[in-house]
Design a protein around this motif. Structure first.
Motif, short mmCIF file in Angstrom:
data_model
loop_
_atom_site.label_atom_id
_atom_site.label_comp_id
_atom_site.label_asym_id
_atom_site.label_seq_id
_atom_site.Cartn_x
_atom_site.Cartn_y
_atom_site.Cartn_z
N ARG A 55 22.96 27.04 -13.47
CA ARG A 55 22.13 25.82 -13.44
C ARG A 55 21.35 25.72 -12.14
O ARG A 55 20.17 25.37 -12.13
CB ARG A 55 22.99 24.58 -13.65
N LEU A 56 22.01 26.05 -11.00
CA LEU A 56 21.32 26.03 -9.71
C LEU A 56 20.18 27.04 -9.69
O LEU A 56 19.08 26.73 -9.20
CB LEU A 56 22.30 26.32 -8.57
N ASN A 57 20.44 28.24 -10.20
CA ASN A 57 19.39 29.25 -10.26
C ASN A 57 18.23 28.78 -11.14
O ASN A 57 17.07 29.00 -10.81
CB ASN A 57 19.93 30.59 -10.77
N GLN A 58 18.57 28.13 -12.24
CA GLN A 58 17.54 27.61 -13.15
C GLN A 58 16.73 26.52 -12.44
O GLN A 58 15.51 26.50 -12.53
CB GLN A 58 18.17 27.06 -14.43
N VAL A 59 17.43 25.63 -11.73
CA VAL A 59 16.74 24.56 -11.00
C VAL A 59 15.84 25.17 -9.92
O VAL A 59 14.70 24.75 -9.74
CB VAL A 59 17.76 23.57 -10.38
N ARG A 60 16.36 26.17 -9.19
CA ARG A 60 15.55 26.84 -8.16
C ARG A 60 14.32 27.49 -8.78
O ARG A 60 13.22 27.39 -8.25
CB ARG A 60 16.38 27.90 -7.44
N ALA A 61 14.53 28.20 -9.90
CA ALA A 61 13.42 28.86 -10.57
C ALA A 61 12.38 27.85 -11.02
O ALA A 61 11.17 28.04 -10.83
CB ALA A 61 13.92 29.69 -11.75
N ASN A 62 12.85 26.75 -11.59
CA ASN A 62 11.92 25.70 -12.03
C ASN A 62 11.19 25.08 -10.85
O ASN A 62 10.00 24.79 -10.92
CB ASN A 62 12.65 24.62 -12.83
N SER A 63 11.93 24.89 -9.75
CA SER A 63 11.32 24.32 -8.54
C SER A 63 10.25 25.26 -7.99
O SER A 63 9.16 24.82 -7.63
CB SER A 63 12.37 24.05 -7.46
N LYS A 64 10.57 26.54 -7.93
CA LYS A 64 9.60 27.53 -7.45
C LYS A 64 8.37 27.57 -8.34
O LYS A 64 7.25 27.65 -7.86
CB LYS A 64 10.24 28.92 -7.37
N THR A 66 7.27 25.13 -10.29
CA THR A 66 6.53 23.88 -10.08
C THR A 66 5.78 23.92 -8.76
O THR A 66 4.61 23.52 -8.70
CB THR A 66 7.50 22.68 -10.10
N LEU A 67 6.43 24.43 -7.72
CA LEU A 67 5.80 24.54 -6.41
C LEU A 67 4.60 25.48 -6.46
O LEU A 67 3.53 25.16 -5.94
CB LEU A 67 6.81 25.02 -5.37
N ALA A 68 4.77 26.63 -7.10
CA ALA A 68 3.67 27.60 -7.21
C ALA A 68 2.50 26.99 -7.97
O ALA A 68 1.34 27.15 -7.58
CB ALA A 68 4.15 28.87 -7.89
N SER A 69 2.81 26.28 -9.02
CA SER A 69 1.76 25.62 -9.81
C SER A 69 1.03 24.57 -8.97
O SER A 69 -0.20 24.49 -8.98
CB SER A 69 2.38 24.98 -11.05
N ALA A 70 1.81 23.78 -8.23
CA ALA A 70 1.21 22.75 -7.36
C ALA A 70 0.36 23.40 -6.27
O ALA A 70 -0.74 22.92 -5.97
CB ALA A 70 2.30 21.88 -6.75
N GLN A 71 0.86 24.50 -5.69
CA GLN A 71 0.09 25.19 -4.65
C GLN A 71 -1.21 25.74 -5.22
O GLN A 71 -2.25 25.66 -4.58
CB GLN A 71 0.92 26.33 -4.05
N MET A 72 -1.15 26.29 -6.43
CA MET A 72 -2.36 26.81 -7.05
C MET A 72 -3.36 25.69 -7.30
O MET A 72 -4.56 25.86 -7.06
CB MET A 72 -2.03 27.53 -8.37
N ASN A 73 -2.87 24.54 -7.76
CA ASN A 73 -3.76 23.41 -8.00
C ASN A 73 -4.38 22.92 -6.69
O ASN A 73 -5.57 22.59 -6.64
CB ASN A 73 -3.02 22.27 -8.69
N ILE A 74 -3.57 22.89 -5.63
CA ILE A 74 -4.07 22.47 -4.33
C ILE A 74 -5.13 23.45 -3.83
O ILE A 74 -6.19 23.05 -3.34
CB ILE A 74 -2.92 22.32 -3.31
N LYS A 75 -4.84 24.76 -3.95
CA LYS A 75 -5.80 25.77 -3.52
C LYS A 75 -7.09 25.66 -4.33
O LYS A 75 -8.19 25.79 -3.79
CB LYS A 75 -5.21 27.17 -3.67
N LYS A 76 -6.96 25.43 -5.63
CA LYS A 76 -8.14 25.29 -6.49
C LYS A 76 -8.94 24.07 -6.06
O LYS A 76 -10.17 24.15 -5.92
CB LYS A 76 -7.68 25.14 -7.95
#
Length: 190
Positions: A55-64, A66-76
């Motif tokens: 579950r922790l790995n899943q949460v980390r993966a989901n967080s990463k 989400t973070l990558a998606s947010a970073q891409m949106n910010i960069k865009k």
């Protein structure tokens, strides 16, 4: 000893033996149940920890993710904003160039460019082109310089372009070319 006493003695020995065996059997059974309980507890604990790690790995993966998606949106968004600002800046530069071209300093600028080209290539047959919007300046420039000065058929935002056919040289001192060069180099940094 009488038969009854013997019977009583036998009965008590039998009961005592049965109680001992029963007690041993119960004790062994209880020990085996305790062992199984410990094994079950250990297995359940391992499964629980594995489940927790998963579950922790899943949460980390989901967080990463989400973070990558947010970073891409910010960069865009940042890139879009930078492009927007760049367009506005160069629109202002074009306006400033247009205003500069209406000043006497611009005429001096053109004369300096032509003088520089004549100084470097005066012995050769050269053609100096001025922007189509600078056509009203043509007569004055032709009187000032004894070289072939013509109006270019396309707009290049001011400045001059010179052709030296003998040496196969194009000297592009137009504002349009300089502006394009600056736009390519221009970067907004944070």
């Amino acid at each position: 000893m009488t038969i009854e006493e013997k019977m009583e003695h036998f009965r008590s020995i039998s009961l005592e033996s049965a109680n001992t065996k029963s007690s041993e059997s119960l004790s062994n059974y209880k020990k085996s149940l305790d062992d199984e309980l410990e094994i079950h507890k250990e297995t359940a604990k391992q499964l629980s920890e594995e489940s927790k790690r998963a579950r922790l790995n899943q949460v980390r993966a989901n967080s990463k993710k989400t973070l990558a998606s947010a970073q891409m949106n910010i960069k865009k968004d940042l890139t879009n904003k930078q492009s927007e600002i760049k367009v506005k800046i160069f629109e202002l530069v074009r306006e400033k160039i247009a205003a500069y071209r209406k000043t006497p300093e611009y005429i001096d600028f053109l004369k300096n460019q032509i003088s520089s080209v004549i100084k470097d290539y005066g012995n050769s047959d050269i053609t100096v082109y001025i922007d189509s919007e600078d056509e009203p300046l043509l007569d004055d420039l032709q009187k000032s310089f004894k070289c072939n000065i013509q109006v270019y058929n396309k707009e290049f935002l001011g400045g001059t372009r010179t052709i030296v056919p003998e040496k196969n040289i194009l000297i592009d001192n137009s504002f349009k070319t300089r502006l394009i060069d600056e736009q390519e180099k221009f970067a907004i940094t944070l």
